[in-house]
Design a protein around this motif. Structure first.
Motif, PDB file in Angstrom:
ATOM      1  N   MET A  25       0.843  -1.183   0.000  1.00 29.37           N
ATOM      2  CA  MET A  25       0.000   0.000   0.000  1.00 29.37           C
ATOM      3  C   MET A  25       0.891   1.250   0.000  1.00 29.37           C
ATOM      4  SD  MET A  25      -3.225  -0.795   0.196  1.00 29.37           S
ATOM      5  CE  MET A  25      -4.609  -1.002   1.209  1.00 29.37           C
ATOM      6  N   ASP A  26       0.476   2.230  -0.798  1.00 36.37           N
ATOM      7  CA  ASP A  26       1.163   3.517  -0.824  1.00 36.37           C
ATOM      8  C   ASP A  26       0.353   4.508   0.000  1.00 36.37           C
ATOM      9  OD1 ASP A  26       3.246   2.676  -2.511  1.00 36.37           O
ATOM     10  OD2 ASP A  26       2.069   3.089  -4.307  1.00 36.37           O
ATOM     11  N   SER A  27       1.039   5.345   0.774  1.00 34.72           N
ATOM     12  CA  SER A  27       0.370   6.299   1.659  1.00 34.72           C
ATOM     13  C   SER A  27       0.245   7.666   1.004  1.00 34.72           C
ATOM     14  CB  SER A  27       1.155   6.440   2.961  1.00 34.72           C
ATOM     15  OG  SER A  27       1.164   5.215   3.649  1.00 34.72           O
ATOM     16  N   TYR A  28      -0.890   8.299   1.260  1.00 38.60           N
ATOM     17  CA  TYR A  28      -1.180   9.633   0.733  1.00 38.60           C
ATOM     18  C   TYR A  28      -1.873  10.434   1.830  1.00 38.60           C
ATOM     19  CZ  TYR A  28      -0.378   7.387  -3.758  1.00 38.60           C
ATOM     20  OH  TYR A  28       0.181   6.711  -4.795  1.00 38.60           O
ATOM     21  N   ASN A  29      -2.011  11.714   1.589  1.00 33.03           N
ATOM     22  CA  ASN A  29      -2.798  12.534   2.502  1.00 33.03           C
ATOM     23  C   ASN A  29      -3.646  13.506   1.693  1.00 33.03           C
ATOM     24  OD1 ASN A  29      -1.133  14.775   1.903  1.00 33.03           O
ATOM     25  ND2 ASN A  29       0.286  14.178   3.499  1.00 33.03           N
ATOM     26  N   ALA A  30      -4.733  13.927   2.317  1.00 38.34           N
ATOM     27  CA  ALA A  30      -5.675  14.845   1.678  1.00 38.34           C
ATOM     28  C   ALA A  30      -6.416  15.580   2.783  1.00 38.34           C
ATOM     29  CB  ALA A  30      -6.651  14.082   0.791  1.00 38.34           C
ATOM     30  N   TYR A  31      -7.239  16.523   2.380  1.00 36.00           N
ATOM     31  CA  TYR A  31      -8.091  17.227   3.332  1.00 36.00           C
ATOM     32  C   TYR A  31      -9.519  16.735   3.164  1.00 36.00           C
ATOM     33  CZ  TYR A  31      -4.506  20.373   4.891  1.00 36.00           C
ATOM     34  OH  TYR A  31      -3.375  20.888   5.465  1.00 36.00           O
ATOM     35  N   TYR A  32     -10.162  16.470   4.278  1.00 39.19           N
ATOM     36  CA  TYR A  32     -11.560  16.060   4.287  1.00 39.19           C
ATOM     37  C   TYR A  32     -12.275  16.880   5.347  1.00 39.19           C
ATOM     38  CZ  TYR A  32     -15.740  13.189   4.679  1.00 39.19           C
ATOM     39  OH  TYR A  32     -17.043  12.758   4.699  1.00 39.19           O
ATOM     40  N   LYS A  33     -13.282  17.650   4.914  1.00 42.85           N
ATOM     41  CA  LYS A  33     -14.021  18.540   5.806  1.00 42.85           C
ATOM     42  C   LYS A  33     -13.074  19.473   6.563  1.00 42.85           C
ATOM     43  CE  LYS A  33     -18.103  15.701   6.359  1.00 42.85           C
ATOM     44  NZ  LYS A  33     -19.047  15.076   7.273  1.00 42.85           N
ATOM     45  N   GLY A  34     -12.047  19.940   5.852  1.00 45.50           N
ATOM     46  CA  GLY A  34     -11.126  20.916   6.429  1.00 45.50           C
ATOM     47  C   GLY A  34     -10.027  20.334   7.289  1.00 45.50           C
ATOM     48  N   ASN A  35      -9.981  19.017   7.420  1.00 42.42           N
ATOM     49  CA  ASN A  35      -8.969  18.388   8.264  1.00 42.42           C
ATOM     50  C   ASN A  35      -8.097  17.448   7.449  1.00 42.42           C
ATOM     51  OD1 ASN A  35      -9.942  19.488  10.806  1.00 42.42           O
ATOM     52  ND2 ASN A  35     -11.706  18.163  10.503  1.00 42.42           N
ATOM     53  N   PRO A  36      -6.794  17.415   7.763  1.00 39.37           N
ATOM     54  CA  PRO A  36      -5.926  16.494   7.023  1.00 39.37           C
ATOM     55  C   PRO A  36      -6.210  15.050   7.427  1.00 39.37           C
ATOM     56  CG  PRO A  36      -4.677  17.632   8.723  1.00 39.37           C
ATOM     57  CD  PRO A  36      -6.065  18.214   8.728  1.00 39.37           C
ATOM     58  N   ILE A  37      -6.196  14.156   6.444  1.00 37.58           N
ATOM     59  CA  ILE A  37      -6.346  12.723   6.720  1.00 37.58           C
ATOM     60  C   ILE A  37      -5.278  11.970   5.944  1.00 37.58           C
ATOM     61  CG2 ILE A  37      -8.844  12.820   7.174  1.00 37.58           C
ATOM     62  CD1 ILE A  37      -9.211  11.623   4.309  1.00 37.58           C
ATOM     63  N   ASP A  38      -4.860  10.846   6.474  1.00 38.32           N
ATOM     64  CA  ASP A  38      -3.934   9.959   5.786  1.00 38.32           C
ATOM     65  C   ASP A  38      -4.716   8.755   5.283  1.00 38.32           C
ATOM     66  OD1 ASP A  38      -1.577  11.485   6.317  1.00 38.32           O
ATOM     67  OD2 ASP A  38      -1.604  10.731   8.375  1.00 38.32           O
ATOM     68  N   PHE A  39      -4.349   8.255   4.121  1.00 39.37           N
ATOM     69  CA  PHE A  39      -5.009   7.076   3.583  1.00 39.37           C
ATOM     70  C   PHE A  39      -4.019   6.313   2.710  1.00 39.37           C
ATOM     71  CE2 PHE A  39      -5.645  10.442   0.561  1.00 39.37           C
ATOM     72  CZ  PHE A  39      -5.533   9.842  -0.685  1.00 39.37           C
ATOM     73  N   SER A  40      -4.364   5.081   2.404  1.00 41.05           N
ATOM     74  CA  SER A  40      -3.505   4.235   1.590  1.00 41.05           C
ATOM     75  C   SER A  40      -4.257   3.733   0.372  1.00 41.05           C
ATOM     76  CB  SER A  40      -3.018   3.032   2.409  1.00 41.05           C
ATOM     77  OG  SER A  40      -2.266   3.460   3.509  1.00 41.05           O
ATOM     78  N   LEU A  41      -3.502   3.524  -0.697  1.00 38.29           N
ATOM     79  CA  LEU A  41      -4.040   2.940  -1.927  1.00 38.29           C
ATOM     80  C   LEU A  41      -3.187   1.729  -2.284  1.00 38.29           C
ATOM     81  CD1 LEU A  41      -4.596   6.184  -4.060  1.00 38.29           C
ATOM     82  CD2 LEU A  41      -6.325   4.866  -2.815  1.00 38.29           C
ATOM     83  N   PRO A  42      -3.784   0.739  -2.903  1.00 39.19           N
ATOM     84  CA  PRO A  42      -2.995  -0.431  -3.313  1.00 39.19           C
ATOM     85  C   PRO A  42      -1.841  -0.023  -4.222  1.00 39.19           C
ATOM     86  CG  PRO A  42      -5.348  -0.861  -3.543  1.00 39.19           C
ATOM     87  CD  PRO A  42      -5.203   0.598  -3.237  1.00 39.19           C
ATOM     88  N   THR A  43      -0.716  -0.673  -4.073  1.00 41.92           N
ATOM     89  CA  THR A  43       0.471  -0.302  -4.861  1.00 41.92           C
ATOM     90  C   THR A  43       0.293  -0.575  -6.344  1.00 41.92           C
ATOM     91  OG1 THR A  43       1.433  -2.455  -4.328  1.00 41.92           O
ATOM     92  CG2 THR A  43       2.109  -0.579  -2.967  1.00 41.92           C
ATOM     93  N   ASP A  44      -0.637  -1.464  -6.709  1.00 46.79           N
ATOM     94  CA  ASP A  44      -0.845  -1.730  -8.135  1.00 46.79           C
ATOM     95  C   ASP A  44      -1.784  -0.719  -8.790  1.00 46.79           C
ATOM     96  OD1 ASP A  44      -2.978  -2.807  -6.679  1.00 46.79           O
ATOM     97  OD2 ASP A  44      -3.326  -4.419  -8.125  1.00 46.79           O
ATOM     98  N   TRP A  45      -2.325   0.232  -8.026  1.00 44.89           N
ATOM     99  CA  TRP A  45      -3.127   1.307  -8.604  1.00 44.89           C
ATOM    100  C   TRP A  45      -2.179   2.347  -9.191  1.00 44.89           C
ATOM    101  CZ3 TRP A  45      -7.983   3.075  -5.504  1.00 44.89           C
ATOM    102  CH2 TRP A  45      -8.833   1.981  -5.307  1.00 44.89           C
ATOM    103  N   LYS A  46      -2.501   2.841 -10.371  1.00 42.29           N
ATOM    104  CA  LYS A  46      -1.663   3.850 -11.007  1.00 42.29           C
ATOM    105  C   LYS A  46      -2.202   5.234 -10.645  1.00 42.29           C
ATOM    106  CE  LYS A  46       0.264   5.326 -15.357  1.00 42.29           C
ATOM    107  NZ  LYS A  46       0.336   5.124 -16.799  1.00 42.29           N
ATOM    108  N   VAL A  47      -1.495   5.946  -9.805  1.00 41.56           N
ATOM    109  CA  VAL A  47      -1.875   7.312  -9.429  1.00 41.56           C
ATOM    110  C   VAL A  47      -1.319   8.242 -10.501  1.00 41.56           C
ATOM    111  CG1 VAL A  47      -1.652   9.126  -7.689  1.00 41.56           C
ATOM    112  CG2 VAL A  47      -1.880   6.734  -6.980  1.00 41.56           C
ATOM    113  N   LEU A  48      -2.224   8.930 -11.180  1.00 35.91           N
ATOM    114  CA  LEU A  48      -1.818   9.777 -12.307  1.00 35.91           C
ATOM    115  C   LEU A  48      -1.248  11.118 -11.881  1.00 35.91           C
ATOM    116  CD1 LEU A  48      -4.789   9.045 -14.726  1.00 35.91           C
ATOM    117  CD2 LEU A  48      -2.509   8.001 -14.695  1.00 35.91           C
ATOM    118  N   GLY A  49      -1.622  11.569 -10.709  1.00 33.74           N
ATOM    119  CA  GLY A  49      -1.124  12.857 -10.243  1.00 33.74           C
ATOM    120  C   GLY A  49      -1.720  13.211  -8.904  1.00 33.74           C
TER     121      GLY A  49
END
Length: 121
Positions: free
Chosen positions: A1-25
């Motif tokens: 799993m690859d780790s990412y972060n984003a904002y949800y409802k104004g708060n930062p959250i960490d999440f993971s995506l499977p490594t075989d998913w191609k993240v385009l940007g």
């Protein structure tokens, strides 16, 4: 799993995506300076729009106005802009009873009363 972060409802959250998913940007918000003082900046933009009539020509013979604001998922300061914009429309002889407000939510869920109150003041 690859780790990412984003904002949800104004708060930062960490999440993971499977490594075989191609993240385009990964999009990051661009920092921009605040338009201060807000009333001066708004007046300037409304009186000097790009490729459009100014606010006074638009309201010259208007009896009604509709203001569209974005929904609770966007961090725009609608609650700071609306009082000034309403005063401007009132000075153009458009009464509050003839001004409509639309929350442009697109495909987002219907906002709660509290979210609308927070957004528009």
């Amino acid at each position: 799993m690859d780790s990412y972060n984003a904002y949800y409802k104004g708060n930062p959250i960490d999440f993971s995506l499977p490594t075989d998913w191609k993240v385009l940007g990964i999009g990051e918000p661009k920092e921009t300076p605040a338009l201060l003082p807000l009333d001066t900046a708004l007046t300037n933009k409304l009186e000097n729009p790009i490729h459009a009539p100014d606010i006074w020509r638009l309201t010259d013979s208007a009896r009604n106005a509709t203001i569209i604001v974005d929904d609770q998922t966007r961090p725009t300061p609608a609650h700071q802009l609306l009082p000034f914009l309403l005063d401007l429309l009132n000075s153009a002889k458009i009464s509050d009873e003839n001004i409509n407000l639309i929350i442009g939510r697109g495909t987002h869920r219907v906002p709660t009363d509290k979210e609308v109150q927070t957004k528009v003041g």
